[in-house]
Design a protein around this motif. Structure first.
Motif, PDB file in Angstrom:
ATOM      1  N   CYS A 116       0.836  -1.206   0.000  1.00 46.72           N
ATOM      2  CA  CYS A 116       0.000   0.000   0.000  1.00 46.72           C
ATOM      3  C   CYS A 116       0.873   1.258   0.000  1.00 46.72           C
ATOM      4  CB  CYS A 116      -0.922   0.020   1.218  1.00 46.72           C
ATOM      5  SG  CYS A 116      -2.227  -1.219   1.191  1.00 46.72           S
ATOM      6  N   ILE A 117       1.854   1.290   0.877  1.00 49.21           N
ATOM      7  CA  ILE A 117       2.739   2.456   0.974  1.00 49.21           C
ATOM      8  C   ILE A 117       3.556   2.618  -0.305  1.00 49.21           C
ATOM      9  CG2 ILE A 117       4.708   3.434   2.226  1.00 49.21           C
ATOM     10  CD1 ILE A 117       3.552   2.123   4.758  1.00 49.21           C
ATOM     11  N   ALA A 118       3.968   1.507  -0.907  1.00 50.21           N
ATOM     12  CA  ALA A 118       4.712   1.560  -2.171  1.00 50.21           C
ATOM     13  C   ALA A 118       3.851   2.191  -3.261  1.00 50.21           C
ATOM     14  CB  ALA A 118       5.139   0.154  -2.586  1.00 50.21           C
ATOM     15  N   LEU A 119       2.552   1.905  -3.234  1.00 54.82           N
ATOM     16  CA  LEU A 119       1.628   2.486  -4.213  1.00 54.82           C
ATOM     17  C   LEU A 119       1.530   3.996  -4.025  1.00 54.82           C
ATOM     18  CD1 LEU A 119      -0.498   1.870  -6.453  1.00 54.82           C
ATOM     19  CD2 LEU A 119      -2.201   1.743  -4.615  1.00 54.82           C
ATOM     20  N   TRP A 120       1.378   4.440  -2.786  1.00 57.72           N
ATOM     21  CA  TRP A 120       1.256   5.867  -2.510  1.00 57.72           C
ATOM     22  C   TRP A 120       2.536   6.623  -2.892  1.00 57.72           C
ATOM     23  CZ3 TRP A 120      -0.393   4.453   3.160  1.00 57.72           C
ATOM     24  CH2 TRP A 120      -1.668   3.870   3.126  1.00 57.72           C
ATOM     25  N   THR A 121       3.658   5.938  -2.802  1.00 60.16           N
ATOM     26  CA  THR A 121       4.942   6.577  -3.085  1.00 60.16           C
ATOM     27  C   THR A 121       5.094   6.936  -4.555  1.00 60.16           C
ATOM     28  OG1 THR A 121       5.891   5.223  -1.315  1.00 60.16           O
ATOM     29  CG2 THR A 121       7.437   6.352  -2.756  1.00 60.16           C
ATOM     30  N   GLN A 122       4.395   6.217  -5.441  1.00 62.38           N
ATOM     31  CA  GLN A 122       4.553   6.428  -6.880  1.00 62.38           C
ATOM     32  C   GLN A 122       4.229   7.862  -7.308  1.00 62.38           C
ATOM     33  OE1 GLN A 122       6.092   4.032  -8.696  1.00 62.38           O
ATOM     34  NE2 GLN A 122       6.164   3.183  -6.602  1.00 62.38           N
ATOM     35  N   SER A 123       3.244   8.455  -6.665  1.00 54.93           N
ATOM     36  CA  SER A 123       2.912   9.838  -7.018  1.00 54.93           C
ATOM     37  C   SER A 123       3.763  10.827  -6.232  1.00 54.93           C
ATOM     38  CB  SER A 123       1.422  10.114  -6.756  1.00 54.93           C
ATOM     39  OG  SER A 123       1.063   9.783  -5.430  1.00 54.93           O
ATOM     40  N   ALA A 124       4.091  10.494  -4.991  1.00 51.09           N
ATOM     41  CA  ALA A 124       4.869  11.410  -4.147  1.00 51.09           C
ATOM     42  C   ALA A 124       6.253  11.695  -4.717  1.00 51.09           C
ATOM     43  CB  ALA A 124       4.992  10.838  -2.736  1.00 51.09           C
ATOM     44  N   ILE A 125       6.900  10.681  -5.291  1.00 50.66           N
ATOM     45  CA  ILE A 125       8.263  10.881  -5.808  1.00 50.66           C
ATOM     46  C   ILE A 125       8.270  11.777  -7.044  1.00 50.66           C
ATOM     47  CG2 ILE A 125       9.107   8.692  -4.893  1.00 50.66           C
ATOM     48  CD1 ILE A 125       8.870   7.508  -7.699  1.00 50.66           C
ATOM     49  N   ARG A 126       7.111  11.968  -7.659  1.00 53.62           N
ATOM     50  CA  ARG A 126       7.007  12.814  -8.857  1.00 53.62           C
ATOM     51  C   ARG A 126       6.640  14.252  -8.525  1.00 53.62           C
ATOM     52  NH1 ARG A 126       6.285   7.687 -10.022  1.00 53.62           N
ATOM     53  NH2 ARG A 126       6.886   6.862 -12.044  1.00 53.62           N
ATOM     54  N   GLY A 127       6.641  14.577  -7.248  1.00 52.81           N
ATOM     55  CA  GLY A 127       6.415  15.956  -6.828  1.00 52.81           C
ATOM     56  C   GLY A 127       4.999  16.434  -7.076  1.00 52.81           C
ATOM     57  N   TYR A 128       4.861  17.740  -7.283  1.00 56.10           N
ATOM     58  CA  TYR A 128       3.531  18.337  -7.454  1.00 56.10           C
ATOM     59  C   TYR A 128       2.777  17.684  -8.596  1.00 56.10           C
ATOM     60  CZ  TYR A 128      -0.138  21.829  -7.985  1.00 56.10           C
ATOM     61  OH  TYR A 128      -1.362  22.457  -8.074  1.00 56.10           O
ATOM     62  N   LYS A 129       3.478  17.347  -9.673  1.00 58.16           N
ATOM     63  CA  LYS A 129       2.815  16.734 -10.828  1.00 58.16           C
ATOM     64  C   LYS A 129       2.182  15.402 -10.439  1.00 58.16           C
ATOM     65  CE  LYS A 129       1.651  16.534 -15.143  1.00 58.16           C
ATOM     66  NZ  LYS A 129       0.657  17.496 -15.685  1.00 58.16           N
ATOM     67  N   GLY A 130       2.861  14.618  -9.627  1.00 59.35           N
ATOM     68  CA  GLY A 130       2.305  13.349  -9.181  1.00 59.35           C
ATOM     69  C   GLY A 130       1.082  13.543  -8.310  1.00 59.35           C
ATOM     70  N   LEU A 131       1.148  14.534  -7.389  1.00 59.68           N
ATOM     71  CA  LEU A 131       0.003  14.840  -6.541  1.00 59.68           C
ATOM     72  C   LEU A 131      -1.193  15.252  -7.386  1.00 59.68           C
ATOM     73  CD1 LEU A 131       1.664  17.001  -3.704  1.00 59.68           C
ATOM     74  CD2 LEU A 131       1.505  14.519  -3.868  1.00 59.68           C
ATOM     75  N   GLU A 132      -0.913  16.012  -8.427  1.00 58.00           N
ATOM     76  CA  GLU A 132      -1.973  16.516  -9.305  1.00 58.00           C
ATOM     77  C   GLU A 132      -2.692  15.374 -10.024  1.00 58.00           C
ATOM     78  OE1 GLU A 132      -2.097  20.246 -12.321  1.00 58.00           O
ATOM     79  OE2 GLU A 132      -0.739  18.630 -12.902  1.00 58.00           O
ATOM     80  N   ILE A 133      -1.928  14.432 -10.561  1.00 59.70           N
ATOM     81  CA  ILE A 133      -2.520  13.316 -11.312  1.00 59.70           C
ATOM     82  C   ILE A 133      -3.447  12.486 -10.421  1.00 59.70           C
ATOM     83  CG2 ILE A 133      -2.018  11.136 -12.484  1.00 59.70           C
ATOM     84  CD1 ILE A 133       0.586  12.447 -13.503  1.00 59.70           C
ATOM     85  N   ILE A 134      -2.972  12.125  -9.240  1.00 53.00           N
ATOM     86  CA  ILE A 134      -3.774  11.297  -8.334  1.00 53.00           C
ATOM     87  C   ILE A 134      -4.967  12.075  -7.787  1.00 53.00           C
ATOM     88  CG2 ILE A 134      -3.751  10.023  -6.163  1.00 53.00           C
ATOM     89  CD1 ILE A 134      -2.391   8.659  -8.557  1.00 53.00           C
ATOM     90  N   SER A 135      -4.787  13.377  -7.556  1.00 53.05           N
ATOM     91  CA  SER A 135      -5.901  14.184  -7.050  1.00 53.05           C
ATOM     92  C   SER A 135      -7.028  14.280  -8.066  1.00 53.05           C
ATOM     93  CB  SER A 135      -5.407  15.590  -6.672  1.00 53.05           C
ATOM     94  OG  SER A 135      -4.527  15.541  -5.572  1.00 53.05           O
ATOM     95  N   PHE A 136      -6.677  14.343  -9.347  1.00 52.80           N
ATOM     96  CA  PHE A 136      -7.709  14.404 -10.389  1.00 52.80           C
ATOM     97  C   PHE A 136      -8.486  13.083 -10.474  1.00 52.80           C
ATOM     98  CE2 PHE A 136      -5.868  18.307 -12.188  1.00 52.80           C
ATOM     99  CZ  PHE A 136      -7.038  18.969 -12.555  1.00 52.80           C
ATOM    100  N   LEU A 137      -7.923  12.017  -9.917  1.00 51.37           N
ATOM    101  CA  LEU A 137      -8.638  10.743  -9.827  1.00 51.37           C
ATOM    102  C   LEU A 137      -9.354  10.615  -8.475  1.00 51.37           C
ATOM    103  CD1 LEU A 137      -5.923   8.322 -11.270  1.00 51.37           C
ATOM    104  CD2 LEU A 137      -7.989   9.092 -12.437  1.00 51.37           C
TER     105      LEU A 137
END
Length: 433
Positions: A143-164
């Motif tokens: 689960c934590i490994a999954l959450w890390t996929q967007s976090a390591i990509r910075g703001y852009k990663g947060l943005e992609i997951i937030s739009f979902l």
């Protein structure tokens, strides 16, 4: 490496976010909403709803979230104006090295929340799907490994997951409200509900504010990307209306309708277990990747005063934080972490008061000093006041901490900074003579 590439690798951790990297109102709102869209807010709403009449629950939700929005707007404005993260904003009160203490606590708090939620979600998966054979420890790590996929990509990663995640949470809330309307008795039973075990307005408000004041404290990490004051105000209000107030309101309706404040059982009673589980995946993801992101910025603030400044990229720190959280989750931190979270909940919110006091009242930034002792003393006073509030069950401990830290900082700064100024003036006069 180009300046833009360097900023991307380090998420503008050491400097203000430049105008070229500021985000649109839509992007800002969605990412801001993604953080408070968490299962905890649905659960908090359920606890408030099942313990109060509908009208009192609604009033409590409005008051509690009004306080949270005020904190977000005050600290968010400073982040927008300076372009700095939460950790670097704290330098203006604590000083360069003094802010490292806050950054360490911020990182520890983030790690504990990540590991706690990893543990909880792993247990939910295990109890929901009988065919799931992996142990809770391994499931938590995944689960934590999954959450890390967007976090390591910075703001852009947060943005992609937030739009979902934001639409997923909205769908869950809307479906839940519709299910309440279609249930036996419908909204009529909700409006006429009388709690079996009522809770006080103070206790309910405390749970709302205390449950998300940590999140409100670190929203500057995202608010610094705002293009204008207008975008900041609109984005913050809309985001927290959806993420906090919206989810809590839906949770309250579901709890009142079913008479059960337990999120899982209440949704099951309405036949919405699968929808709730799917939505919870994104609810957890959009929150925990923000925690990883914020902790990374806090660590960069610490490294800034060492030879490692600019040598460790954001993604590497994010991976280290997630790895540490995964280890804690694998060892069942759920059984030991609650006292730690309670302790941190008393110390982190007062920092908002210090930053507000410095920025709006003292206006004499200490970012070029090593340590500002006045800030540390004010922080200690606020921590003690919060602890007394908690033990005596008086008002809301995090708010007591914020107000106390702000007032203490203003009063002590006025006294001692004026005294130092007078001493300097006298010295200057003697030298001139």
């Amino acid at each position: 490496m180009s300046e833009k590439g360097s900023q991307g690798n380090f998420e503008n951790a050491f400097s203000a976010v430049p105008d070229s990297q500021r985000k649109s109102l839509l992007s800002l709102t969605v990412v801001l909403a993604g953080y408070p869209i968490a299962l905890s807010n649905f659960v908090i709403g359920g606890a408030v709803g099942v313990g109060m009449t509908f009208s009192k629950a609604l009033l409590t939700l409005l008051v509690g979230n009004g306080v949270l929005m005020a904190i977000v707007l005050a600290t968010g404005y400073m982040a927008y104006k300076t372009g700095l993260s939460t950790s670097f904003l704290s330098r203006r009160a604590f000083g360069k090295k003094g802010s490292s203490i806050f950054s360490i606590l911020l990182a520890i708090s983030s790690v504990t929340w990540i590991s706690l939620n990893g543990d909880i979600f792993a247990r939910l998966i295990k109890s929901t799907f009988s065919w799931w054979t992996l142990p809770i420890s391994i499931t938590a790590i995944l689960c934590i490994a999954l959450w890390t996929q967007s976090a390591i990509r910075g703001y852009k990663g947060l943005e992609i997951i937030s739009f979902l995640g934001v639409p997923a949470a909205l769908i869950m809330s809307i479906v839940g409200v519709i299910a309440v309307g279609r249930a036996t008795g419908g909204f009529g039973d909700v409006f006429n509900y009388v709690p079996v075990n009522p809770i006080s307005f103070t206790a309910a408000t405390s749970s709302i504010i205390g449950g998300w004041v940590f999140g409100a404290t670190i929203t500057p990490d995202v608010c610094r990307f705002a293009k204008s004051t207008r975008d900041l105000v609109i984005g913050s209000i809309v985001a927290f209306t959806i993420g906090c107030l919206g989810l809590q309101f839906a949770g309250a309706l579901v709890a009142i309708s079913t008479g059960n404040g337990d999120f899982t059982l209440a949704m099951a009673a309405l036949g919405l277990s699968l929808i709730a589980f799917i939505a919870s995946i994104f609810c957890l993801w959009t929150t925990q990747d923000n925690n990883i992101y914020g902790a990374s910025l806090a660590i960069q603030n610490i490294l800034e005063e060492t030879h490692l400044k600019g040598k460790v990229q954001h993604k590497h720190i994010a991976l280290a934080i997630a790895g540490l959280a995964a280890i804690f989750a694998a060892f069942g931190i759920f059984n030991y972490i609650l006292p730690i979270i309670q302790f941190l909940s008393l110390l982190i919110p007062p920092v908002s008061g210090l930053i507000i006091g410095e920025e709006f009242f003292i206006k004499n930034s200490k970012e070029n000093k090593n340590v500002n002792k006045i800030a540390l003393v004010s922080w200690l006073i606020a921590g003690i006041a919060s602890y007394i509030s908690l033990k005596a069950d008086i008002f809301v401990p995090p708010i007591v901490g914020i107000v106390t830290s702000c007032l203490s900082y203003i009063i002590l700064s006025k006294i001692f900074e004026e005294k130092d100024k007078n001493v300097q003036d006298i010295s200057s006069e003697r030298i001139s003579v």
